[in-house]
Design an enzyme around this catalytic site. Structure first.
Site, mmCIF file in Angstrom:
data_model
loop_
_atom_site.group_PDB
_atom_site.id
_atom_site.type_symbol
_atom_site.label_atom_id
_atom_site.label_comp_id
_atom_site.label_asym_id
_atom_site.label_seq_id
_atom_site.Cartn_x
_atom_site.Cartn_y
_atom_site.Cartn_z
ATOM 1 N N TYR A 190 6.582 23.726 21.108
ATOM 2 C CA TYR A 190 7.181 24.468 19.992
ATOM 3 C C TYR A 190 6.210 24.486 18.797
ATOM 4 O O TYR A 190 5.900 25.538 18.234
ATOM 5 C CB TYR A 190 8.518 23.839 19.570
ATOM 6 C CG TYR A 190 8.963 24.280 18.194
ATOM 7 C CD1 TYR A 190 9.472 25.561 17.985
ATOM 8 C CD2 TYR A 190 8.838 23.436 17.081
ATOM 9 C CE1 TYR A 190 9.835 25.984 16.714
ATOM 10 C CE2 TYR A 190 9.203 23.851 15.815
ATOM 11 C CZ TYR A 190 9.700 25.122 15.637
ATOM 12 O OH TYR A 190 10.055 25.535 14.377
ATOM 13 N N LYS A 232 3.835 27.642 16.724
ATOM 14 C CA LYS A 232 3.751 27.944 15.289
ATOM 15 C C LYS A 232 2.294 27.928 14.823
ATOM 16 O O LYS A 232 1.836 28.819 14.113
ATOM 17 C CB LYS A 232 4.561 26.923 14.474
ATOM 18 C CG LYS A 232 6.064 27.004 14.704
ATOM 19 C CD LYS A 232 6.626 28.312 14.218
ATOM 20 C CE LYS A 232 8.086 28.487 14.566
ATOM 21 N NZ LYS A 232 8.559 29.868 14.439
ATOM 22 N N ARG A 246 12.063 12.393 4.945
ATOM 23 C CA ARG A 246 11.800 13.830 5.104
ATOM 24 C C ARG A 246 12.164 14.575 3.830
ATOM 25 O O ARG A 246 12.950 14.103 3.009
ATOM 26 C CB ARG A 246 12.657 14.417 6.250
ATOM 27 C CG ARG A 246 12.367 13.852 7.629
ATOM 28 C CD ARG A 246 11.006 14.301 8.149
ATOM 29 N NE ARG A 246 10.778 13.819 9.510
ATOM 30 C CZ ARG A 246 10.296 12.613 9.822
ATOM 31 N NH1 ARG A 246 9.980 11.750 8.861
ATOM 32 N NH2 ARG A 246 10.121 12.268 11.081
ATOM 33 N N GLY A 269 20.531 34.310 13.291
ATOM 34 C CA GLY A 269 20.402 32.848 13.398
ATOM 35 C C GLY A 269 20.690 32.134 12.087
ATOM 36 O O GLY A 269 21.096 32.746 11.089
ATOM 37 N N PHE A 308 10.032 22.848 5.409
ATOM 38 C CA PHE A 308 10.234 21.425 5.654
ATOM 39 C C PHE A 308 11.563 21.272 6.411
ATOM 40 O O PHE A 308 11.699 21.892 7.457
ATOM 41 C CB PHE A 308 10.027 20.623 4.356
ATOM 42 C CG PHE A 308 8.532 20.473 4.118
ATOM 43 C CD1 PHE A 308 7.745 21.587 3.796
ATOM 44 C CD2 PHE A 308 7.889 19.274 4.340
ATOM 45 C CE1 PHE A 308 6.355 21.499 3.693
ATOM 46 C CE2 PHE A 308 6.504 19.162 4.229
ATOM 47 C CZ PHE A 308 5.740 20.279 3.904
ATOM 48 N N SER A 317 6.274 26.089 10.147
ATOM 49 C CA SER A 317 6.946 24.800 10.004
ATOM 50 C C SER A 317 5.961 23.745 9.516
ATOM 51 O O SER A 317 4.761 23.808 9.825
ATOM 52 C CB SER A 317 7.485 24.386 11.376
ATOM 53 O OG SER A 317 7.870 23.038 11.378
#
Ligand code: NAD
Ligand code: UD1
Length: 344
Positions: A149, A153, A237, A10, A184, A124
């Site tokens: 999701y 986590k 962000r 991935g 992040f 995350s």
């Protein structure tokens, strides 16, 4: 060290394999390719000049994963395998819980049975929910996750912490060492421009959307809200170059080697950029236009989220080296050279 990388084909996994091999580690990849292509690994082999043993295995398939783990006697597992699309998880909760939770439970059990009780887990910043204060330190309490999701986590972090605690309480002579890495916003790509993020369908995340607008696959970016309490009203962000993030995993092996028990690290730059900052930086660095339109806020979004990454520096000697310019440059190089991802 001999390292099992789950989900290594991935986006983040493939970049991490490069950095692990560069640091002299022996890497074995397992991936069921549900969201990736074996071509990514072939390209990684080209970059590093080293072979990558690869097994097409679903981590929920106990027998197959056990065969690999038993064969290699790993010193550590770096666990990326999982489904990660926030929006999709709202519509397919069972699939997300089954893949991420069941998969990780099977993996942990197999690792334990084979005496490999060292794991680095992809968590995350989403586990912080809407943070009370920024920058966010690891001490910041976890918040409410608004989607399945994020729940996976948060739940998996708890499962692993509890397993480690049980070992301590029972004075297990070989206790778990667990590093929980809270990423992040990873963007960017390897500087070769041959591997990168390859989302299915219309991207949900900002940078893939920008690059697809720039390459002409999408007409214009929709900016989700311009009335947040931020300097320009758009969401802020902590974007981090995926190569820096990958190196954070290599550095985390130090904690494992030092038998850390449980350690949590934020992996971010500590710098917040707004959506408009990113668009502007992308246009300036790459000399391309990114037309945009302001839209309504996206449900579940927060105004600001950026890290205090100082713990990773103090304990692991890791800090991000790349800035927004390199992130924009490398994201664009990947997209421009591979408008259709890994299709060859
Ligand atoms: P990705 O989808 O590119 O990589 C995940 C890999 O896991 C894919 O290659 C997929 O095929 C594989 N996989 C999924 N389920 C599997 C299973 N049951 N068995 C074997 N392989 C399986 O995602 P990524 O962006 O590289 O993310 C890696 C990890 O980091 C994920 O756990 C993700 O949730 C986490 N994470 C990602 C981000 C981000 O923004 N990309 C942010 C925070 C955390
Ligand atoms: C999202 C997920 C988070 C996950 C992370 C990495 C949500 C609510 N959060 O984070 O759980 O860990 O991705 O996969 O989905 N934006 C636009 N237009 C777009 C896309 C994004 O304006 O087309 C804005 C967003 O409103 C936000 C910023 O860009 O302010 C970043 O968005 P995105 O890349 O989706 O990441 P996050 O929402 O931070």
């Amino acid at each position: 060290m001999k390292i099992l990388v789950t989900g290594g084909a991935g986006y983040i996994g493939s970049h991490t394999v490069i950095e692990l091999q560069a640091a002299g580690h022996d890497v074995v990849v397992v991936d069921n390719l549900v969201n990736s292509s074996e071509i990514a690994l072939k390209r990684v082999e080209k970059i590093t000049g080293k072979e990558i043993p690869f097994y097409k295995v679903d981590i929920r398939d106990r027998e197959s994963i056990d065969r690999v783990v038993h064969q290699f006697k790993f010193g550590c597992c770096i666990h990326f395998a999982g489904l990660k699309a926030v929006g999709e998880s709202v519509f397919l909760p069972w699939e997300y819980y089954n893949n991420n939770i069941t998969g990780t439970l099977v993996l942990l059990d197999v690792l334990k049975k084979n005496s490999c009780k060292n794991i680095i887990f992809s968590s995350s910043a989403t586990v912080y929910g809407n943070p009370a204060v920024v920058p966010i330190t690891e001490e910041c309490p976890k918040g409410e996750c608004t989607n399945p999701y994020g729940q996976t986590k948060s739940m998996l972090e708890q499962v692993m912490m509890d397993m480690q605690k049980a070992d301590v309480v029972s004075s297990d002579p070989n206790p778990w060492n667990i590093v929980l890495l809270r990423y992040f916003n990873p963007i960017g790509a390897h500087k070769s421009g041959t591997i990168g993020e390859n989302p299915n369908g219309v991207p949900n995340n900002l940078m893939p959307y920008i690059t697809q607008v720039a390459v002409g696959k999408l007409e214009r970016l929709g900016i989700f809200g311009c009335d947040y309490d931020t300097p320009d009203g758009t969401g802020v962000r902590d974007y981090i170059h995926v190569v820096d993030l990958a190196r954070g995993h290599v550095k985390s092996l130090k904690a494992i080697e030092e038998k850390c028990g449980v350690e949590i690290f934020n992996l971010g730059t500590g710098v917040g950029y707004s959506v408009l900052d990113v668009v502007k930086a992308f246009e300036e660095e790459n000399g391309v236009k990114v037309p945009y339109v302001i839209k309504e806020r996206r449900a579940g979004d927060i105004a600001e989220c950026y890290s205090d990454p100082s713990k990773a520096y103090e304990k692991l000697g890791w800090k991000a080296e790349y800035g927004i310019v390199e992130m924009c440059r490398d994201s664009w190089k990947w997209q421009k050279n591979n408008p259709n991802g890994f299709e060859e």
